[in-house]
Design an enzyme around this catalytic site. Structure first.
Site, PDB file in Angstrom:
ATOM      1  N   HIS A 242      15.152 -17.296  13.667  1.00 48.82           N
ATOM      2  CA  HIS A 242      14.297 -18.144  13.029  1.00 48.82           C
ATOM      3  C   HIS A 242      14.440 -18.411  11.410  1.00 48.82           C
ATOM      4  O   HIS A 242      14.826 -19.443  10.931  1.00 48.82           O
ATOM      5  CB  HIS A 242      13.008 -17.431  13.318  1.00 48.82           C
ATOM      6  CG  HIS A 242      12.696 -17.189  14.659  1.00 48.82           C
ATOM      7  ND1 HIS A 242      12.037 -18.237  15.522  1.00 48.82           N
ATOM      8  CD2 HIS A 242      12.342 -16.142  15.278  1.00 48.82           C
ATOM      9  CE1 HIS A 242      11.617 -17.559  16.774  1.00 48.82           C
ATOM     10  NE2 HIS A 242      11.878 -16.417  16.532  1.00 48.82           N
TER      11      HIS A 242
HETATM   12  O1  RIB Z   1       7.811 -16.574  14.674  1.00 44.86           O
HETATM   13  C1  RIB Z   1       8.933 -16.109  13.990  1.00 44.86           C
HETATM   14  C2  RIB Z   1       8.718 -15.586  12.616  1.00 44.86           C
HETATM   15  O2  RIB Z   1       7.629 -14.345  12.849  1.00 44.86           O
HETATM   16  C3  RIB Z   1       9.773 -15.123  11.801  1.00 44.86           C
HETATM   17  O3  RIB Z   1       9.457 -15.221  10.277  1.00 44.86           O
HETATM   18  C4  RIB Z   1       9.996 -13.642  12.306  1.00 44.86           C
HETATM   19  O4  RIB Z   1      10.359 -12.888  11.193  1.00 44.86           O
HETATM   20  C5  RIB Z   1       8.265 -13.157  11.978  1.00 44.86           C
HETATM   21  O5  RIB Z   1       8.116 -13.160  10.784  1.00 44.86           O
END
Ligand code: RIB
Ligand code: CA
Length: 312
Positions: A242
């Site tokens: 992500h």
């Molecule tokens: O949903 C993904 C996000 O949530 C990313 O930033 C991961 O690190 C968690 O913080």
């Protein structure tokens, strides 16, 4: 070529760590600071983890300011099952040589942005948006003075990952997200719709593991942890990556396809708390929000690998 001045706000966190390595090893960025927030794990641990990655990357020139350890209003939620109790997989944590810089994250964001020309400092947010919301409350002119804000958060065509309708970062502090999206900030959002297209496949992990160096070795170890928990919890053979999307876009706009939109966040209903309503029926010429819908995932990993090769 002029460097992009950047502040990274994060909650390391396995994928946050990869985003930090991407930035630490990118000569096209002037990394002014890393600010941290409670999210995946509590705030004191996210700050320590950011300093661990900074030390491994040889970037102790970059100050780390600890920020909010709880959301604006809600009770803290965490995601330790996906990041490990210490937030860095099954790495053995240690206390880095250099501590937190003085002053809270929100004040650091205000000071660094307002001291430079309008629009010149970008902000990449990889966790709950609490620090930016607090910074905007400290300095009402901040939103208009900030450069591009790239955010990892939300979901539209994908379902949520913390509830059926919400992604973790927005769910964790929906009130902060609502304040930020209602502001004058120019925000580009990398939600699950696009991050689910950036998959950590076996060959991509091996390509990192063979790079050599402590940063690449650590990145490989973190991704192996992620691979295991994604298989065990979600049943995915290759989990999504992500947070590095927020930095990859700042490095190369062509890696992503965007759509102009208006984004609002659910803050009333408990059932749909943190849902991002992404409306594409907007005037493209005046839209302040953009939603990432496509990505050259190979290009993102090429950037990550190039950064890791530059790091110790
Ligand atoms: O949903 C993904 C996000 O949530 C990313 O930033 C991961 O690190 C968690 O913080
Ligand atoms: Ca994160």
């Amino acid at each position: 070529m002029k460097k992009q001045s950047l502040i990274i706000d994060c909650d390391p966190g396995v994928d946050d760590a990869l985003g930090l390595f991407l930035a630490f090893g990118s000569p096209g960025l002037e990394l002014l600071a890393v600010t941290t927030v409670g999210g995946n794990v509590p705030g004191d641990i996210t700050a320590r983890n950011a300093r661990i990655m900074r030390q491994l990357a040889g970037r102790e020139d970059v100050p780390v300011h600890a920020g909010a350890d709880r959301p604006l209003v809600r009770e803290p939620v965490a995601a330790a099952e996906f990041h490990g109790e210490g937030g860095i997989g099954d790495m053995t944590p240690f206390e880095p040589r250099v501590g937190n810089a003085p002053g809270p994250a929100a004040q650091a964001i205000v000071d660094l942005v307002m001291a430079r020309p309008a629009g010149s400092v970008a902000l990449a947010i990889m966790g709950p948006m609490t620090n930016l919301a607090l910074a905007m409350r400290l300095e009402p002119k901040l939103a208009a003075h900030l450069g591009p804000v790239s955010v990892m958060g939300g979901a539209r065509s994908e379902g949520g990952n913390i509830t059926a309708s919400a992604e973790f970062n927005i769910y964790a502090d929906p009130d902060a997200a609502a304040e930020v999206f209602a502001s004058d900030c120019d925000i580009t959002v990398f939600g699950l719709d696009v991050t689910h297209q950036v998959r950590v496949s076996e060959d991509r992990i091996v390509a990192i593991e063979v790079l050599g160096g402590e940063s690449a070795r650590t990145a490989g170890e973190l991704l192996r942890f992620s691979q295991r928990v994604e298989r065990e919890i979600v049943g995915w053979d290759a989990g999504p990556l992500h947070d590095p999307c927020t930095v990859a876009w700042l490095l190369d706009r062509d890696l992503f396809g965007l759509k102009p939109c208006r984004i609002e966040v659910e803050t009333v209903s408990d059932l749909t708390r943190g849902h991002t309503a992404v409306e594409f029926r907007v005037d493209a010429a005046t839209a302040r929000h953009h939603w990432a819908v496509s990505v050259d995932a190979g290009g993102v990993f090429a950037r990550i690998n190039a950064s890791l090769e530059r790091l110790p």
